[in-house]
Write a protein that holds these residues in place. Structure first.
Motif, PDB file in Angstrom:
ATOM      1  N   LEU A 248      34.654  45.252  28.816  1.00 15.01           N
ATOM      2  CA  LEU A 248      35.955  45.086  29.475  1.00 15.01           C
ATOM      3  C   LEU A 248      36.221  43.615  29.788  1.00 15.01           C
ATOM      4  CD1 LEU A 248      38.451  46.442  30.796  1.00 15.01           C
ATOM      5  CD2 LEU A 248      37.130  46.569  32.904  1.00 15.01           C
ATOM      6  N   ARG A 249      35.234  42.925  30.365  1.00 15.33           N
ATOM      7  CA  ARG A 249      35.418  41.510  30.701  1.00 15.33           C
ATOM      8  C   ARG A 249      35.720  40.685  29.452  1.00 15.33           C
ATOM      9  NH1 ARG A 249      31.023  38.454  33.547  1.00 15.33           N
ATOM     10  NH2 ARG A 249      32.633  37.238  34.539  1.00 15.33           N
ATOM     11  N   ALA A 250      35.018  40.992  28.353  1.00 16.69           N
ATOM     12  CA  ALA A 250      35.182  40.214  27.128  1.00 16.69           C
ATOM     13  C   ALA A 250      36.574  40.388  26.525  1.00 16.69           C
ATOM     14  CB  ALA A 250      34.104  40.592  26.121  1.00 16.69           C
ATOM     15  N   ILE A 251      37.000  41.634  26.352  1.00 21.18           N
ATOM     16  CA  ILE A 251      38.278  41.843  25.661  1.00 21.18           C
ATOM     17  C   ILE A 251      39.464  41.445  26.537  1.00 21.18           C
ATOM     18  CG2 ILE A 251      37.309  43.602  24.135  1.00 21.18           C
ATOM     19  CD1 ILE A 251      38.813  45.742  25.717  1.00 21.18           C
ATOM     20  N   GLU A 252      39.345  41.628  27.846  1.00 18.95           N
ATOM     21  CA  GLU A 252      40.428  41.203  28.732  1.00 18.95           C
ATOM     22  C   GLU A 252      40.527  39.679  28.780  1.00 18.95           C
ATOM     23  OE1 GLU A 252      42.881  42.988  30.703  1.00 18.95           O
ATOM     24  OE2 GLU A 252      42.317  44.416  29.147  1.00 18.95           O
ATOM     25  N   THR A 253      39.377  39.004  28.752  1.00 18.15           N
ATOM     26  CA  THR A 253      39.389  37.542  28.719  1.00 18.15           C
ATOM     27  C   THR A 253      40.042  37.044  27.434  1.00 18.15           C
ATOM     28  OG1 THR A 253      37.393  37.386  30.069  1.00 18.15           O
ATOM     29  CG2 THR A 253      37.957  35.456  28.757  1.00 18.15           C
ATOM     30  N   ALA A 254      39.679  37.657  26.307  1.00 13.46           N
ATOM     31  CA  ALA A 254      40.270  37.267  25.025  1.00 13.46           C
ATOM     32  C   ALA A 254      41.790  37.470  25.043  1.00 13.46           C
ATOM     33  CB  ALA A 254      39.630  38.061  23.893  1.00 13.46           C
ATOM     34  N   ASN A 256      43.783  37.540  27.707  1.00 13.61           N
ATOM     35  CA  ASN A 256      44.436  36.646  28.668  1.00 13.61           C
ATOM     36  C   ASN A 256      44.458  35.197  28.207  1.00 13.61           C
ATOM     37  OD1 ASN A 256      44.969  38.723  30.510  1.00 13.61           O
ATOM     38  ND2 ASN A 256      43.012  38.476  31.549  1.00 13.61           N
ATOM     39  N   THR A 257      43.413  34.784  27.492  1.00 11.11           N
ATOM     40  CA  THR A 257      43.264  33.363  27.137  1.00 11.11           C
ATOM     41  C   THR A 257      43.586  33.069  25.680  1.00 11.11           C
ATOM     42  OG1 THR A 257      40.930  33.597  26.522  1.00 11.11           O
ATOM     43  CG2 THR A 257      41.417  33.142  28.849  1.00 11.11           C
ATOM     44  N   GLU A 258      43.620  34.117  24.850  1.00  4.76           N
ATOM     45  CA  GLU A 258      43.781  33.984  23.396  1.00  4.76           C
ATOM     46  C   GLU A 258      42.614  33.236  22.755  1.00  4.76           C
ATOM     47  OE1 GLU A 258      47.642  32.349  22.616  1.00  4.76           O
ATOM     48  OE2 GLU A 258      48.683  34.152  23.303  1.00  4.76           O
ATOM     49  N   ASN A 259      41.472  33.194  23.459  1.00  2.00           N
ATOM     50  CA  ASN A 259      40.240  32.624  22.910  1.00  2.00           C
ATOM     51  C   ASN A 259      39.274  33.750  22.573  1.00  2.00           C
ATOM     52  OD1 ASN A 259      41.058  29.919  23.276  1.00  2.00           O
ATOM     53  ND2 ASN A 259      40.436  29.994  25.423  1.00  2.00           N
ATOM     54  N   LEU A 260      38.815  33.803  21.330  1.00  2.00           N
ATOM     55  CA  LEU A 260      37.902  34.862  20.915  1.00  2.00           C
ATOM     56  C   LEU A 260      36.440  34.479  21.106  1.00  2.00           C
ATOM     57  CD1 LEU A 260      39.573  36.331  17.689  1.00  2.00           C
ATOM     58  CD2 LEU A 260      39.948  36.882  20.104  1.00  2.00           C
ATOM     59  N   PRO A 270      40.321  44.507  42.673  1.00  6.14           N
ATOM     60  CA  PRO A 270      40.995  45.807  42.756  1.00  6.14           C
ATOM     61  C   PRO A 270      42.452  45.791  42.290  1.00  6.14           C
ATOM     62  CG  PRO A 270      39.604  45.509  44.665  1.00  6.14           C
ATOM     63  CD  PRO A 270      39.558  44.205  43.904  1.00  6.14           C
ATOM     64  N   ASP A 271      43.121  44.616  42.400  1.00  6.68           N
ATOM     65  CA  ASP A 271      44.533  44.554  42.015  1.00  6.68           C
ATOM     66  C   ASP A 271      44.765  43.822  40.696  1.00  6.68           C
ATOM     67  OD1 ASP A 271      43.815  42.063  42.917  1.00  6.68           O
ATOM     68  OD2 ASP A 271      45.492  41.817  44.317  1.00  6.68           O
ATOM     69  N   THR A 272      43.701  43.535  39.943  1.00  5.45           N
ATOM     70  CA  THR A 272      43.854  42.859  38.648  1.00  5.45           C
ATOM     71  C   THR A 272      44.513  43.794  37.638  1.00  5.45           C
ATOM     72  OG1 THR A 272      41.896  41.484  39.047  1.00  5.45           O
ATOM     73  CG2 THR A 272      42.608  41.720  36.756  1.00  5.45           C
ATOM     74  N   ASN A 273      45.457  43.273  36.889  1.00  2.00           N
ATOM     75  CA  ASN A 273      46.117  44.075  35.852  1.00  2.00           C
ATOM     76  C   ASN A 273      45.217  44.189  34.630  1.00  2.00           C
ATOM     77  OD1 ASN A 273      48.438  45.438  34.658  1.00  2.00           O
ATOM     78  ND2 ASN A 273      48.592  43.648  33.329  1.00  2.00           N
ATOM     79  N   ILE A 274      44.988  45.409  34.167  1.00  2.00           N
ATOM     80  CA  ILE A 274      44.187  45.654  32.964  1.00  2.00           C
ATOM     81  C   ILE A 274      45.138  45.905  31.801  1.00  2.00           C
ATOM     82  CG2 ILE A 274      42.459  47.161  31.896  1.00  2.00           C
ATOM     83  CD1 ILE A 274      41.372  45.366  34.142  1.00  2.00           C
ATOM     84  N   ASN A 275      44.930  45.185  30.702  1.00  2.00           N
ATOM     85  CA  ASN A 275      45.893  45.180  29.612  1.00  2.00           C
ATOM     86  C   ASN A 275      45.553  46.088  28.441  1.00  2.00           C
ATOM     87  OD1 ASN A 275      47.689  42.784  30.492  1.00  2.00           O
ATOM     88  ND2 ASN A 275      45.615  41.956  30.647  1.00  2.00           N
TER      89      ASN A 275
END
Length: 329
Positions: A248-254, A256-260, A270-275
Protein backbone atom coordinates in the motif's frame (compact mmCIF):
# COMPACT_ATOMS: atom_id res chain seq x y z
CA UNK A 1 -4.52 16.73 16.90
CA UNK A 2 -4.82 12.97 16.46
CA UNK A 3 -3.71 11.37 19.71
CA UNK A 4 -1.40 8.38 19.30
CA UNK A 5 -3.23 6.64 22.17
CA UNK A 6 -5.79 5.86 19.46
CA UNK A 7 -3.43 3.05 18.44
CA UNK A 8 -3.33 1.30 21.80
CA UNK A 9 -5.26 -1.85 22.75
CA UNK A 10 -4.85 -4.94 24.92
CA UNK A 11 -3.12 -7.82 23.12
CA UNK A 12 -2.92 -11.04 25.14
CA UNK A 13 0.42 -12.83 24.83
CA UNK A 14 -1.50 -16.00 23.96
CA UNK A 15 -2.81 -14.31 20.78
CA UNK A 16 0.70 -13.79 19.37
CA UNK A 17 1.39 -16.72 17.08
CA UNK A 18 4.83 -18.14 17.91
CA UNK A 19 4.58 -20.98 15.39
CA UNK A 20 4.20 -20.36 11.66
CA UNK A 21 1.52 -22.09 9.66
CA UNK A 22 3.35 -24.98 8.00
CA UNK A 23 0.59 -24.91 5.40
CA UNK A 24 -0.24 -21.21 4.85
CA UNK A 25 -3.56 -22.19 3.27
CA UNK A 26 -4.77 -23.19 6.75
CA UNK A 27 -4.28 -19.65 8.05
CA UNK A 28 -7.45 -17.64 8.56
CA UNK A 29 -8.87 -14.49 7.03
CA UNK A 30 -11.38 -12.27 8.82
CA UNK A 31 -13.60 -10.43 6.35
CA UNK A 32 -14.12 -7.17 8.20
CA UNK A 33 -17.38 -6.13 6.54
CA UNK A 34 -19.40 -9.14 7.71
CA UNK A 35 -17.02 -10.63 10.29
CA UNK A 36 -16.95 -13.94 8.48
CA UNK A 37 -13.84 -16.05 9.10
CA UNK A 38 -12.60 -18.27 6.27
CA UNK A 39 -9.47 -20.27 5.52
CA UNK A 40 -7.10 -18.85 2.93
CA UNK A 41 -7.61 -21.92 0.75
CA UNK A 42 -11.26 -20.82 0.42
CA UNK A 43 -10.34 -17.27 -0.50
CA UNK A 44 -10.49 -17.58 -4.34
CA UNK A 45 -14.22 -18.37 -4.04
CA UNK A 46 -14.79 -14.95 -2.45
CA UNK A 47 -12.96 -12.87 -5.06
CA UNK A 48 -14.69 -11.38 -8.10
CA UNK A 49 -13.33 -12.45 -11.48
CA UNK A 50 -11.00 -9.93 -13.19
CA UNK A 51 -9.76 -8.46 -9.93
CA UNK A 52 -6.09 -7.53 -9.48
CA UNK A 53 -3.87 -8.62 -6.58
CA UNK A 54 -0.77 -6.52 -5.87
CA UNK A 55 2.07 -8.23 -3.94
CA UNK A 56 5.37 -7.11 -2.44
CA UNK A 57 8.02 -9.52 -3.77
CA UNK A 58 10.97 -8.29 -1.66
CA UNK A 59 13.10 -11.05 -0.12
CA UNK A 60 14.14 -11.21 3.54
CA UNK A 61 17.93 -11.61 3.54
CA UNK A 62 20.06 -13.62 5.97
CA UNK A 63 21.41 -10.49 7.64
CA UNK A 64 21.84 -11.78 11.21
CA UNK A 65 25.41 -12.88 11.94
CA UNK A 66 26.47 -14.62 15.17
CA UNK A 67 30.22 -14.34 15.79
CA UNK A 68 32.82 -14.51 18.53
CA UNK A 69 35.58 -11.99 19.10
CA UNK A 70 39.15 -13.26 19.06
CA UNK A 71 39.59 -11.68 22.47
CA UNK A 72 36.63 -13.67 23.80
CA UNK A 73 32.95 -12.89 24.11
CA UNK A 74 30.18 -12.88 21.56
CA UNK A 75 29.16 -10.24 19.07
CA UNK A 76 25.92 -10.31 17.07
CA UNK A 77 25.64 -8.26 13.89
CA UNK A 78 22.42 -7.35 12.12
CA UNK A 79 23.07 -5.73 8.74
CA UNK A 80 20.24 -3.26 8.27
CA UNK A 81 21.42 -1.42 5.14
CA UNK A 82 24.14 -1.98 2.57
CA UNK A 83 26.07 1.19 1.73
CA UNK A 84 28.59 -0.50 -0.57
CA UNK A 85 30.33 -3.81 -1.21
CA UNK A 86 32.19 -3.63 2.11
CA UNK A 87 30.23 -0.98 4.06
CA UNK A 88 26.92 -1.27 5.92
CA UNK A 89 24.74 0.17 8.66
CA UNK A 90 24.42 -2.44 11.42
CA UNK A 91 22.86 -3.13 14.76
CA UNK A 92 25.44 -4.64 17.11
CA UNK A 93 24.96 -6.62 20.29
CA UNK A 94 28.10 -7.51 22.20
CA UNK A 95 29.38 -8.83 25.49
CA UNK A 96 31.28 -5.52 25.62
CA UNK A 97 29.40 -2.97 27.62
CA UNK A 98 30.13 -0.29 25.04
CA UNK A 99 31.28 -0.60 21.44
CA UNK A 100 33.67 2.07 20.16
CA UNK A 101 35.11 3.33 16.90
CA UNK A 102 37.76 0.68 16.50
CA UNK A 103 38.63 -2.54 14.67
CA UNK A 104 37.23 -5.88 15.81
CA UNK A 105 38.55 -9.33 14.90
CA UNK A 106 36.11 -12.22 14.93
CA UNK A 107 36.26 -15.93 14.18
CA UNK A 108 34.57 -15.28 10.79
CA UNK A 109 35.87 -11.92 9.52
CA UNK A 110 37.18 -8.56 10.69
CA UNK A 111 35.38 -5.24 10.72
CA UNK A 112 35.82 -1.69 11.92
CA UNK A 113 33.26 0.65 13.41
CA UNK A 114 33.60 3.89 11.46
CA UNK A 115 30.79 5.82 13.09
CA UNK A 116 28.49 5.41 16.08
CA UNK A 117 24.98 6.59 15.17
CA UNK A 118 21.88 6.82 17.41
CA UNK A 119 21.18 3.10 17.73
CA UNK A 120 23.22 1.75 14.85
CA UNK A 121 26.82 1.64 13.65
CA UNK A 122 28.43 2.31 10.28
CA UNK A 123 30.88 -0.52 9.71
CA UNK A 124 33.54 -1.48 7.16
CA UNK A 125 34.17 -5.22 6.66
CA UNK A 126 37.23 -6.99 5.25
CA UNK A 127 35.11 -9.23 3.01
CA UNK A 128 32.09 -8.34 0.87
CA UNK A 129 28.73 -7.89 2.60
CA UNK A 130 27.06 -10.31 0.16
CA UNK A 131 29.64 -12.97 0.98
CA UNK A 132 29.07 -12.50 4.72
CA UNK A 133 25.30 -12.86 4.25
CA UNK A 134 25.57 -15.88 1.96
CA UNK A 135 28.20 -17.75 4.01
CA UNK A 136 27.41 -16.86 7.60
CA UNK A 137 24.00 -15.20 7.78
CA UNK A 138 20.77 -16.49 9.26
CA UNK A 139 17.28 -15.12 8.69
CA UNK A 140 16.20 -12.62 11.38
CA UNK A 141 12.85 -13.28 13.01
CA UNK A 142 10.80 -10.45 14.59
CA UNK A 143 11.80 -9.48 18.15
CA UNK A 144 8.55 -10.90 19.60
CA UNK A 145 9.07 -14.35 17.99
CA UNK A 146 11.20 -16.87 19.89
CA UNK A 147 13.99 -17.77 17.46
CA UNK A 148 14.25 -21.28 16.05
CA UNK A 149 15.90 -22.57 12.85
CA UNK A 150 12.68 -24.47 12.02
CA UNK A 151 10.69 -21.23 11.88
CA UNK A 152 13.02 -19.25 9.63
CA UNK A 153 12.14 -21.00 6.39
CA UNK A 154 8.53 -19.84 6.79
CA UNK A 155 9.54 -16.17 7.10
CA UNK A 156 9.75 -15.43 3.37
CA UNK A 157 7.03 -15.16 0.77
CA UNK A 158 7.01 -18.10 -1.65
CA UNK A 159 6.97 -15.61 -4.54
CA UNK A 160 9.79 -13.43 -3.16
CA UNK A 161 12.25 -12.31 -5.82
CA UNK A 162 15.27 -10.04 -5.30
CA UNK A 163 14.99 -7.00 -3.01
CA UNK A 164 16.70 -6.53 0.36
CA UNK A 165 14.29 -6.76 3.29
CA UNK A 166 15.16 -7.52 6.88
CA UNK A 167 11.53 -8.09 7.89
CA UNK A 168 8.91 -10.00 5.91
CA UNK A 169 5.97 -8.36 4.15
CA UNK A 170 3.83 -10.69 6.23
CA UNK A 171 0.45 -10.44 4.47
CA UNK A 172 2.05 -12.32 1.58
CA UNK A 173 2.97 -15.27 3.82
CA UNK A 174 -0.62 -16.53 3.47
CA UNK A 175 -0.32 -16.84 -0.31
CA UNK A 176 1.31 -19.99 -1.65
CA UNK A 177 2.30 -20.09 -5.31
CA UNK A 178 -0.48 -22.66 -5.72
CA UNK A 179 -3.07 -20.25 -4.29
CA UNK A 180 -1.89 -17.55 -6.69
CA UNK A 181 -2.34 -20.03 -9.57
CA UNK A 182 -5.86 -20.75 -8.34
CA UNK A 183 -6.59 -17.02 -8.43
CA UNK A 184 -5.22 -16.79 -11.97
CA UNK A 185 -7.46 -19.69 -13.03
CA UNK A 186 -10.42 -17.50 -12.04
CA UNK A 187 -9.15 -14.75 -14.37
CA UNK A 188 -7.71 -12.84 -11.41
CA UNK A 189 -4.56 -10.94 -12.35
CA UNK A 190 -1.43 -10.22 -10.32
CA UNK A 191 1.11 -7.40 -10.13
CA UNK A 192 4.39 -7.54 -8.18
CA UNK A 193 6.17 -4.51 -6.73
CA UNK A 194 9.20 -4.24 -4.45
CA UNK A 195 9.42 -2.45 -1.13
CA UNK A 196 12.37 -3.30 1.11
CA UNK A 197 10.94 -3.66 4.61
CA UNK A 198 13.30 -2.52 7.36
CA UNK A 199 13.46 -2.94 11.14
CA UNK A 200 11.66 0.35 11.75
CA UNK A 201 8.42 -1.39 10.79
CA UNK A 202 8.49 -2.70 14.40
CA UNK A 203 9.12 0.76 15.88
CA UNK A 204 6.20 1.83 18.11
CA UNK A 205 4.70 5.32 18.02
CA UNK A 206 5.92 7.27 21.05
CA UNK A 207 4.89 10.87 20.29
CA UNK A 208 1.64 12.05 21.87
CA UNK A 209 0.50 13.58 18.58
CA UNK A 210 0.31 10.90 15.90
CA UNK A 211 1.33 13.40 13.21
CA UNK A 212 4.61 14.05 15.07
CA UNK A 213 5.75 10.43 14.67
CA UNK A 214 8.90 10.22 12.56
CA UNK A 215 7.79 7.54 10.11
CA UNK A 216 10.48 5.27 8.70
CA UNK A 217 11.75 5.47 5.12
CA UNK A 218 11.74 2.39 2.91
CA UNK A 219 13.10 1.90 -0.61
CA UNK A 220 10.59 0.88 -3.27
CA UNK A 221 10.67 0.15 -6.99
CA UNK A 222 7.83 -0.64 -9.38
CA UNK A 223 8.26 -1.81 -12.97
CA UNK A 224 6.43 0.40 -15.42
CA UNK A 225 4.49 -2.59 -16.84
CA UNK A 226 3.24 -3.56 -13.36
CA UNK A 227 2.31 0.02 -12.51
CA UNK A 228 0.45 0.42 -15.82
CA UNK A 229 -1.55 -2.69 -14.92
CA UNK A 230 -2.55 -1.14 -11.58
CA UNK A 231 -3.55 2.17 -13.19
CA UNK A 232 -5.55 0.35 -15.86
CA UNK A 233 -7.57 -1.44 -13.17
CA UNK A 234 -8.05 1.84 -11.32
CA UNK A 235 -9.33 3.60 -14.44
CA UNK A 236 -11.68 0.69 -15.18
CA UNK A 237 -13.09 0.82 -11.62
CA UNK A 238 -12.15 -2.83 -11.07
CA UNK A 239 -11.17 -4.41 -7.76
CA UNK A 240 -7.57 -3.94 -6.66
CA UNK A 241 -6.52 -6.07 -3.69
CA UNK A 242 -3.46 -4.66 -1.95
CA UNK A 243 -1.62 -7.47 -0.14
CA UNK A 244 0.04 -5.82 2.85
CA UNK A 245 0.73 -2.34 4.20
CA UNK A 246 4.15 -2.24 2.51
CA UNK A 247 2.49 -2.74 -0.86
CA UNK A 248 0.00 0.00 0.00
CA UNK A 249 2.75 2.48 0.93
CA UNK A 250 4.64 1.75 -2.30
CA UNK A 251 1.79 2.10 -4.78
CA UNK A 252 0.26 5.12 -3.05
CA UNK A 253 3.66 6.84 -3.02
CA UNK A 254 4.10 6.12 -6.73
CA UNK A 255 0.62 7.50 -7.45
CA UNK A 256 1.17 10.66 -5.37
CA UNK A 257 4.69 11.44 -6.59
CA UNK A 258 4.71 9.88 -10.08
CA UNK A 259 8.05 8.30 -9.12
CA UNK A 260 8.27 4.54 -9.62
CA UNK A 261 11.60 4.26 -7.76
CA UNK A 262 12.61 6.01 -4.57
CA UNK A 263 12.37 6.13 -0.79
CA UNK A 264 8.94 6.47 0.74
CA UNK A 265 8.23 8.12 4.06
CA UNK A 266 4.48 8.11 3.47
CA UNK A 267 2.66 8.01 6.80
CA UNK A 268 -0.93 6.94 6.18
CA UNK A 269 -2.91 8.78 8.84
CA UNK A 270 -6.56 8.05 9.72
CA UNK A 271 -7.68 10.85 7.37
CA UNK A 272 -5.26 10.19 4.48
CA UNK A 273 -6.99 9.74 1.13
CA UNK A 274 -6.34 6.32 -0.43
CA UNK A 275 -6.33 6.39 -4.22
CA UNK A 276 -5.66 2.98 -5.73
CA UNK A 277 -6.82 -0.16 -3.87
CA UNK A 278 -10.40 -1.19 -3.28
CA UNK A 279 -9.31 -3.79 -0.70
CA UNK A 280 -6.46 -4.27 1.78
CA UNK A 281 -5.29 -7.58 3.23
CA UNK A 282 -3.08 -7.20 6.28
CA UNK A 283 -2.07 -9.11 9.40
CA UNK A 284 -3.14 -8.02 12.89
CA UNK A 285 -0.65 -5.47 14.19
CA UNK A 286 0.90 -4.80 17.61
CA UNK A 287 -0.36 -2.09 19.99
CA UNK A 288 1.06 1.37 19.16
CA UNK A 289 2.29 0.21 15.76
CA UNK A 290 2.23 2.94 13.12
CA UNK A 291 0.53 0.35 10.88
CA UNK A 292 -2.59 0.58 13.06
CA UNK A 293 -3.04 4.07 11.66
CA UNK A 294 -3.63 2.33 8.30
CA UNK A 295 -6.19 0.05 9.97
CA UNK A 296 -7.97 3.10 11.39
CA UNK A 297 -7.85 4.66 7.92
CA UNK A 298 -9.39 1.57 6.30
CA UNK A 299 -12.01 0.65 8.89
CA UNK A 300 -12.61 3.69 11.09
CA UNK A 301 -13.06 4.03 14.84
CA UNK A 302 -14.53 0.54 15.30
CA UNK A 303 -11.26 -1.25 14.52
CA UNK A 304 -10.61 -1.92 18.22
CA UNK A 305 -13.95 -3.69 18.49
CA UNK A 306 -13.03 -5.70 15.38
CA UNK A 307 -9.65 -6.62 16.89
CA UNK A 308 -11.34 -7.70 20.14
CA UNK A 309 -13.70 -9.87 18.09
CA UNK A 310 -10.69 -11.45 16.37
CA UNK A 311 -9.04 -12.16 19.74
CA UNK A 312 -12.26 -13.63 21.13
CA UNK A 313 -12.57 -15.87 18.05
CA UNK A 314 -9.07 -17.23 18.62
CA UNK A 315 -7.44 -15.58 15.61
CA UNK A 316 -3.67 -15.22 15.84
CA UNK A 317 -1.79 -11.94 15.69
CA UNK A 318 1.45 -10.46 14.31
CA UNK A 319 3.87 -11.88 11.73
CA UNK A 320 2.98 -15.59 11.91
CA UNK A 321 -0.68 -14.90 12.61
CA UNK A 322 -3.90 -14.60 10.64
CA UNK A 323 -5.10 -11.71 8.47
CA UNK A 324 -8.02 -9.37 7.93
CA UNK A 325 -9.61 -8.12 4.71
CA UNK A 326 -10.74 -4.48 4.61
CA UNK A 327 -12.82 -2.93 1.85
CA UNK A 328 -12.45 0.77 1.09
CA UNK A 329 -15.84 2.42 0.87
Amino acid sequence: MIKSSLLNYELPVSSINQQPYENPLNSKLLIADNRQIILFKQFPDYVESDSLFVFNKSTVRKVRILTEKNTGGSIEILITKKLGDFEAICLLKSSDKKLKNKAYKTNLFNFEIQEVLDETFRCIFDIKIDEIINKYGILPLPPYIKDSPKKRKFYNNQFSDRGFSIAAPTAGLHFTNGLIENLKNKNIKTAFINLDTNLDTFKPVKSENLSDHNIHKEFYSIDNTEYSKIISYKESNKNIYCVGTTTLRAIETAYNTENLVGNTDLFILPDTNINLPTHLITNFHAPMSSLLSIVQNAYGDNWKELYKYAIDQGLKFLSFGDAVLFKYK
